[in-house]
Design a protein around this motif. Structure first.
Motif, PDB file in Angstrom:
ATOM      1  N   GLY A  19       0.812  -1.220   0.000  1.00 53.15           N
ATOM      2  CA  GLY A  19       0.000   0.000   0.000  1.00 53.15           C
ATOM      3  C   GLY A  19       0.842   1.265   0.000  1.00 53.15           C
ATOM      4  O   GLY A  19       0.533   2.235  -0.697  1.00 53.15           O
ATOM      5  N   LYS A  20       1.921   1.266   0.769  1.00 50.00           N
ATOM      6  CA  LYS A  20       2.803   2.442   0.800  1.00 50.00           C
ATOM      7  C   LYS A  20       3.516   2.634  -0.533  1.00 50.00           C
ATOM      8  O   LYS A  20       3.764   3.763  -0.957  1.00 50.00           O
ATOM      9  CB  LYS A  20       3.832   2.322   1.932  1.00 50.00           C
ATOM     10  N   LYS A  30      -5.138  10.674  -3.237  1.00 49.57           N
ATOM     11  CA  LYS A  30      -6.518  10.268  -3.565  1.00 49.57           C
ATOM     12  C   LYS A  30      -6.517   9.135  -4.583  1.00 49.57           C
ATOM     13  O   LYS A  30      -7.221   8.132  -4.419  1.00 49.57           O
ATOM     14  CB  LYS A  30      -7.305  11.463  -4.102  1.00 49.57           C
ATOM     15  N   GLN A  31      -5.724   9.276  -5.635  1.00 52.70           N
ATOM     16  CA  GLN A  31      -5.656   8.224  -6.647  1.00 52.70           C
ATOM     17  C   GLN A  31      -5.043   6.948  -6.063  1.00 52.70           C
ATOM     18  O   GLN A  31      -5.472   5.843  -6.374  1.00 52.70           O
ATOM     19  CB  GLN A  31      -4.872   8.682  -7.864  1.00 52.70           C
ATOM     20  N   ALA A  32      -4.040   7.109  -5.206  1.00 50.55           N
ATOM     21  CA  ALA A  32      -3.411   5.945  -4.572  1.00 50.55           C
ATOM     22  C   ALA A  32      -4.432   5.190  -3.719  1.00 50.55           C
ATOM     23  O   ALA A  32      -4.507   3.959  -3.771  1.00 50.55           O
ATOM     24  CB  ALA A  32      -2.226   6.385  -3.726  1.00 50.55           C
ATOM     25  N   THR A  36      -5.529   1.380  -4.397  1.00 50.97           N
ATOM     26  CA  THR A  36      -5.331   0.369  -3.353  1.00 50.97           C
ATOM     27  C   THR A  36      -6.650  -0.288  -2.992  1.00 50.97           C
ATOM     28  O   THR A  36      -6.736  -1.523  -2.890  1.00 50.97           O
ATOM     29  CB  THR A  36      -4.703   1.011  -2.099  1.00 50.97           C
ATOM     30  N   LEU A  37      -7.683   0.493  -2.810  1.00 54.34           N
ATOM     31  CA  LEU A  37      -8.991  -0.047  -2.444  1.00 54.34           C
ATOM     32  C   LEU A  37      -9.552  -0.940  -3.554  1.00 54.34           C
ATOM     33  O   LEU A  37     -10.080  -2.027  -3.282  1.00 54.34           O
ATOM     34  CB  LEU A  37      -9.962   1.086  -2.126  1.00 54.34           C
ATOM     35  N   ALA A  38      -9.418  -0.523  -4.805  1.00 56.41           N
ATOM     36  CA  ALA A  38      -9.921  -1.327  -5.921  1.00 56.41           C
ATOM     37  C   ALA A  38      -9.201  -2.675  -6.001  1.00 56.41           C
ATOM     38  O   ALA A  38      -9.837  -3.727  -6.172  1.00 56.41           O
ATOM     39  CB  ALA A  38      -9.767  -0.561  -7.233  1.00 56.41           C
TER      40      ALA A  38
END
Length: 107
Positions: A19-20, A30-32, A36-38
């Motif tokens: 994630g980092k 925001k895009q990260a 990550t969530l997707a």
């Protein structure tokens, strides 16, 4: 990501590191977070679970408090330190995953 896409699982320390790294590689936090969530929701067995969502949000500071100033990215290279006292031999981890998900040859 090989472990994640093949098994639906990733060791928690590696999940934080992953994630980092997405945060580091992305043009904006925001895009990260969205990326990550997707990926989390699509490939992890616990994707879309409230605890999993909170884990992703934790990477982006949802539970941050007034800690002392420090670097936000784990050290890259052979050894990965995510927090004091935690070391991961990246090459050994990669080798283990390659062996674990290697296709089985059928004769």
């Amino acid at each position: 990501m090989t472990e994640m896409t093949c098994t639906g699982f990733m060791h928690n320390y590696m999940r934080m590191y992953w994630g980092k790294k997405i945060l580091e590689w992305s043009p904006s936090p925001k895009q990260a977070f969205e990326t990550t969530l997707a990926l989390n929701n699509r490939y992890f067995l616990d994707g879309r679970d409230p605890n999993s969502y909170t884990g992703v949000a934790w990477l982006y500071g949802i539970h941050d408090r007034g800690w002392a100033e420090r670097a936000i990215f784990a050290r890259s290279g052979t050894w990965c330190r995510l927090r004091p006292g935690t070391q991961i031999d990246i090459q050994a981890y990669v080798d283990k995953i390659k062996q674990r998900v290697a296709p089985v040859s059928v004769i």
